[in-house]
Design an enzyme around this catalytic site. Structure first.
Site, mmCIF file in Angstrom:
data_model
loop_
_atom_site.group_PDB
_atom_site.id
_atom_site.type_symbol
_atom_site.label_atom_id
_atom_site.label_comp_id
_atom_site.label_asym_id
_atom_site.label_seq_id
_atom_site.Cartn_x
_atom_site.Cartn_y
_atom_site.Cartn_z
ATOM 1 N N ASP A 1 -1.473 6.417 -4.742
ATOM 2 C CA ASP A 1 -2.538 7.728 -5.259
ATOM 3 C C ASP A 1 -1.959 8.785 -6.190
ATOM 4 O OD1 ASP A 1 -4.164 6.607 -2.952
ATOM 5 O OD2 ASP A 1 -2.348 7.220 -1.672
ATOM 6 N N HIS B 1 0.783 -1.249 -0.002
ATOM 7 C CA HIS B 1 0.116 0.047 -0.089
ATOM 8 C C HIS B 1 0.717 1.101 -0.159
ATOM 9 C CE1 HIS B 1 -3.188 2.630 2.191
ATOM 10 N NE2 HIS B 1 -3.740 2.363 0.928
ATOM 11 N N GLU C 1 0.571 -0.189 -4.708
ATOM 12 C CA GLU C 1 -0.511 0.679 -4.980
ATOM 13 C C GLU C 1 -0.336 2.115 -4.540
ATOM 14 O OE1 GLU C 1 -4.142 2.932 -2.997
ATOM 15 O OE2 GLU C 1 -2.132 2.535 -2.522
ATOM 16 N N GLU D 1 -4.183 4.402 -8.234
ATOM 17 C CA GLU D 1 -5.468 4.978 -7.576
ATOM 18 C C GLU D 1 -5.668 6.481 -8.182
ATOM 19 O OE1 GLU D 1 -6.332 4.909 -3.313
ATOM 20 O OE2 GLU D 1 -7.973 6.529 -3.859
ATOM 21 N N HIS E 1 -1.271 11.553 -1.600
ATOM 22 C CA HIS E 1 -2.768 10.992 -0.990
ATOM 23 C C HIS E 1 -3.496 12.112 -0.642
ATOM 24 C CE1 HIS E 1 -5.557 9.445 2.017
ATOM 25 N NE2 HIS E 1 -5.536 8.359 1.133
#
Ligand code: G3P
Ligand code: MG
Length: 251
Positions: A41, A12, A39, A114, A54
């Site tokens: 952002d 993450h 993953e 993401e 993020h």
């Protein structure tokens, strides 16, 4: 269901808690620990550069202050995105999606991008990130999964990249999400693990969707979710999860 190109465990924000989130150092950490997939952002600077971040404001994970959507990339690039985490990461920068994609591809890493738009910039962000993901991974065997809580962003990404693999992010899975999964041609439903029930996993699998859950940092909970048939789990606890489930790092 189509073949799933992701391992059971996904790092993450690149390196979980072991490195400053959403930086190249985080990607290096995930890779060094043997993770095959990360993953992260993505949002836009004021001048439309796709960057990894993020929060909608600077401060928690970088020096500086103010809304990301009001700051040009040059100013964001001057911030230190590593010092907040620990001195060893001082000098780490807020990276652009283009450089992170190049690094991941060079190191054989798989990506879940993401889309995390700044407020009010959903369509613009989805459009740009969709274009970038289509082009940056062009000709590569393993394509990224592009996910978002924003249906508007996913819709914009789908418009420019008909073949992109999409994931719908939600907190609680509700029956009405199925029509969104269908209309966007999603590959996966990505939900908070605390809301999931085994019957939901079965229902989604029956309809041909993979199930991904965030953010699982407890080994016992991860075991339970795997028994239910969850396809992939995002974790911040890279070392603990790797020790408990070494095979889950590999596809
Ligand atoms: O993509 C899974 C997870 O990252 C979603 O929540 O807030 O950590 O981006 P967040
Ligand atoms: Mg995320």
């Amino acid at each position: 269901m189509k073949a799933w190109p992701f391992p059971k465990l996904i790092a993450h924000r690149g390196g979980g808690t072991l490195a400053p989130e959403n930086t190249l150092a985080a990607m290096r950490m995930g890779h060094a620990l043997g993770y095959q997939a990360v993953e992260f952002d993505v949002k836009l600077s004021a001048d439309g550069v796709a960057i990894l971040m993020h929060d909608p404001v600077l401060g928690r994970t970088s020096t500086g202050s103010g809304e990301v959507c009001r700051l040009p990339y040059d100013e964001l690039a001057r911030q230190d995105a590593g010092l907040w985490h620990s001195p060893q990461f001082a000098g780490e920068r807020i990276p652009r999606l283009t450089e992170v994609a190049a690094w991941l591809l060079a190191h054989g890493m798989r990506a879940n991008v993401e889309i995390k738009p700044c407020p009010g910039r959903d369509i613009e962000t989805g459009h740009l990130v969709g274009n970038l993901c289509r082009d940056l991974w062009l000709g590569h065997k393993v394509q990224p999964l592009v996910s978002s809580f924003s249906v508007a962003a996913l819709t914009a990404a789908r418009r420019v990249a008909p073949d992109l693999s999409l994931g719908l992010l939600v907190k609680d899975f509700e029956p009405e999400h199925v029509s969104v999964l269908e209309s966007l041609g999603c590959a996966s439903l990505n939900c908070h693990h605390a809301q999931l029930k085994p019957a939901m996993v079965d229902a989604l699998h029956d309809r041909g969707y993979r199930v991904m859950v965030y953010t699982v940092n407890c080994v016992d909970r991860a075991s339970e979710l795997a028994v239910w048939g969850v396809d992939s789990l995002f974790t911040d606890s890279l070392s603990e999860m790797k020790s408990a489930f070494p095979d889950w790092l590999f596809v």
